[in-house]
Structures are given as C-alpha cells and as structure tokens.
Design a protein around this motif. Structure first.
Motif, PDB file in Angstrom:
ATOM      1  N   TYR A   1      28.611 -44.752  34.185  1.00  0.00           N
ATOM      2  CA  TYR A   1      29.659 -44.580  35.193  1.00  0.00           C
ATOM      3  C   TYR A   1      29.473 -43.272  35.946  1.00  0.00           C
ATOM      4  CZ  TYR A   1      32.127 -47.978  32.268  1.00  0.00           C
ATOM      5  OH  TYR A   1      32.472 -49.087  31.545  1.00  0.00           O
ATOM      6  N   VAL A   2      30.233 -43.168  37.028  1.00  0.00           N
ATOM      7  CA  VAL A   2      30.393 -41.889  37.719  1.00  0.00           C
ATOM      8  C   VAL A   2      31.889 -41.631  37.811  1.00  0.00           C
ATOM      9  CG1 VAL A   2      29.998 -40.577  39.825  1.00  0.00           C
ATOM     10  CG2 VAL A   2      28.270 -42.205  39.050  1.00  0.00           C
TER      11      VAL A   2
ATOM     12  N   PRO B   1      39.198 -47.798  36.376  1.00  0.00           N
ATOM     13  CA  PRO B   1      40.478 -47.346  36.887  1.00  0.00           C
ATOM     14  C   PRO B   1      40.363 -46.361  38.044  1.00  0.00           C
ATOM     15  CG  PRO B   1      39.868 -45.990  35.037  1.00  0.00           C
ATOM     16  CD  PRO B   1      38.762 -47.002  35.222  1.00  0.00           C
ATOM     17  N   TYR B   2      41.511 -46.179  38.690  1.00  0.00           N
ATOM     18  CA  TYR B   2      41.681 -45.070  39.647  1.00  0.00           C
ATOM     19  C   TYR B   2      43.116 -44.590  39.537  1.00  0.00           C
ATOM     20  CZ  TYR B   2      44.513 -47.750  42.935  1.00  0.00           C
ATOM     21  OH  TYR B   2      45.524 -48.465  43.513  1.00  0.00           O
TER      22      TYR B   2
ATOM     23  N   LEU C   1      33.623 -45.324  38.706  1.00  0.00           N
ATOM     24  CA  LEU C   1      32.895 -46.467  39.249  1.00  0.00           C
ATOM     25  C   LEU C   1      31.609 -46.644  38.449  1.00  0.00           C
ATOM     26  CD1 LEU C   1      33.112 -45.966  43.134  1.00  0.00           C
ATOM     27  CD2 LEU C   1      34.332 -47.645  41.745  1.00  0.00           C
ATOM     28  N   PRO C   2      31.108 -47.877  38.362  1.00  0.00           N
ATOM     29  CA  PRO C   2      29.797 -48.044  37.759  1.00  0.00           C
ATOM     30  C   PRO C   2      28.776 -47.214  38.530  1.00  0.00           C
ATOM     31  CG  PRO C   2      30.878 -50.160  38.036  1.00  0.00           C
ATOM     32  CD  PRO C   2      31.705 -49.152  38.764  1.00  0.00           C
TER      33      PRO C   2
ATOM     34  N   CYS D   1      28.807 -40.144  33.669  1.00  0.00           N
ATOM     35  CA  CYS D   1      29.321 -40.226  32.302  1.00  0.00           C
ATOM     36  C   CYS D   1      29.022 -41.608  31.726  1.00  0.00           C
ATOM     37  CB  CYS D   1      30.818 -39.922  32.265  1.00  0.00           C
ATOM     38  SG  CYS D   1      31.808 -41.019  33.286  1.00  0.00           S
ATOM     39  N   ASP D   2      29.124 -41.720  30.426  1.00  0.00           N
ATOM     40  CA  ASP D   2      28.832 -42.985  29.759  1.00  0.00           C
ATOM     41  C   ASP D   2      30.066 -43.740  29.297  1.00  0.00           C
ATOM     42  OD1 ASP D   2      26.003 -43.101  29.954  1.00  0.00           O
ATOM     43  OD2 ASP D   2      25.884 -41.491  28.485  1.00  0.00           O
ATOM     44  N   GLU D   3      31.223 -43.102  29.389  1.00  0.00           N
ATOM     45  CA  GLU D   3      32.445 -43.801  28.996  1.00  0.00           C
ATOM     46  C   GLU D   3      33.618 -43.319  29.831  1.00  0.00           C
ATOM     47  OE1 GLU D   3      34.222 -41.420  25.213  1.00  0.00           O
ATOM     48  OE2 GLU D   3      32.450 -42.640  24.823  1.00  0.00           O
ATOM     49  N   ILE D   4      34.617 -44.178  29.933  1.00  0.00           N
ATOM     50  CA  ILE D   4      35.852 -43.851  30.644  1.00  0.00           C
ATOM     51  C   ILE D   4      36.781 -43.163  29.662  1.00  0.00           C
ATOM     52  CG2 ILE D   4      37.856 -44.815  31.811  1.00  0.00           C
ATOM     53  CD1 ILE D   4      35.981 -47.137  32.700  1.00  0.00           C
ATOM     54  N   GLN D   5      37.288 -42.027  30.043  1.00  0.00           N
ATOM     55  CA  GLN D   5      38.194 -41.284  29.165  1.00  0.00           C
ATOM     56  C   GLN D   5      39.605 -41.333  29.733  1.00  0.00           C
ATOM     57  OE1 GLN D   5      36.876 -37.469  27.920  1.00  0.00           O
ATOM     58  NE2 GLN D   5      34.965 -38.271  27.129  1.00  0.00           N
TER      59      GLN D   5
END
Length: 89
Positions: free
Chosen positions: A4-5, A29-30, A52-53, A73-77
C-alpha cells in the motif's frame, strides 16, 4: 515493493472531498482529517488521509490532490483517530 501507499494530502473540494470513485472494491479506507482555513475561518482545503494499493494512481480518486505526502507500507493501520470505516465491513 510495498503493498500500500499511505497518503496525506489536501484537496480544494471542501464541499465534497470524497473520492471520485469508491474505494470499497479496493478494500482501503480514507478519512477527512480536517480543513485548512483562511483568515476568516472559511475552509480553503480539505485534508485527506487514505491508503491505496501501491499500483493505484491517487489522481484517479482525487484529481485535485496537492501537497501530497506518501509513505509506502505493507499494512493498513487503524487507530482511535482513524478507525476502520463502517462501509469497509
């Protein structure tokens, strides 16, 4: 390559700062983090935080994004300030 970015940016679309296309199919998400204001407290920009991916183009979702900060990043926090949106469930 990161999955992700994480983006933080501004958009002049203060009346409707939602993305141009839904993010639900992407599962990301946003959040509308706040608003930048002029000297008369009139909103001049919405501040958006989103994921976003890594292969997605931010301009497809917010074509007027500026002052863009991005972090791979590799995960959504999720946090108490940025919780998982109900529409992602």
């Amino acid at each position: 390559m990161a999955k992700y970015v994480h983006y933080r940016f501004k958009t002049k679309s203060v009346n409707d700062p939602r993305p141009l296309k839904t993010l639900k199919p992407l599962g990301v998400p946003y959040w509308i983090s706040g608003y930048e204001q002029d000297g008369n407290f009139k909103p001049t920009a919405a501040i958006i935080v989103c994921y976003l991916p890594s292969d997605a183009d931010l301009s497809e979702f917010w074509d007027d994004a500026y002052d863009v900060e991005e972090t791979p990043c590799d995960e959504i926090q999720y946090t108490t300030r940025f919780p998982k949106p109900d529409w992602l469930d």
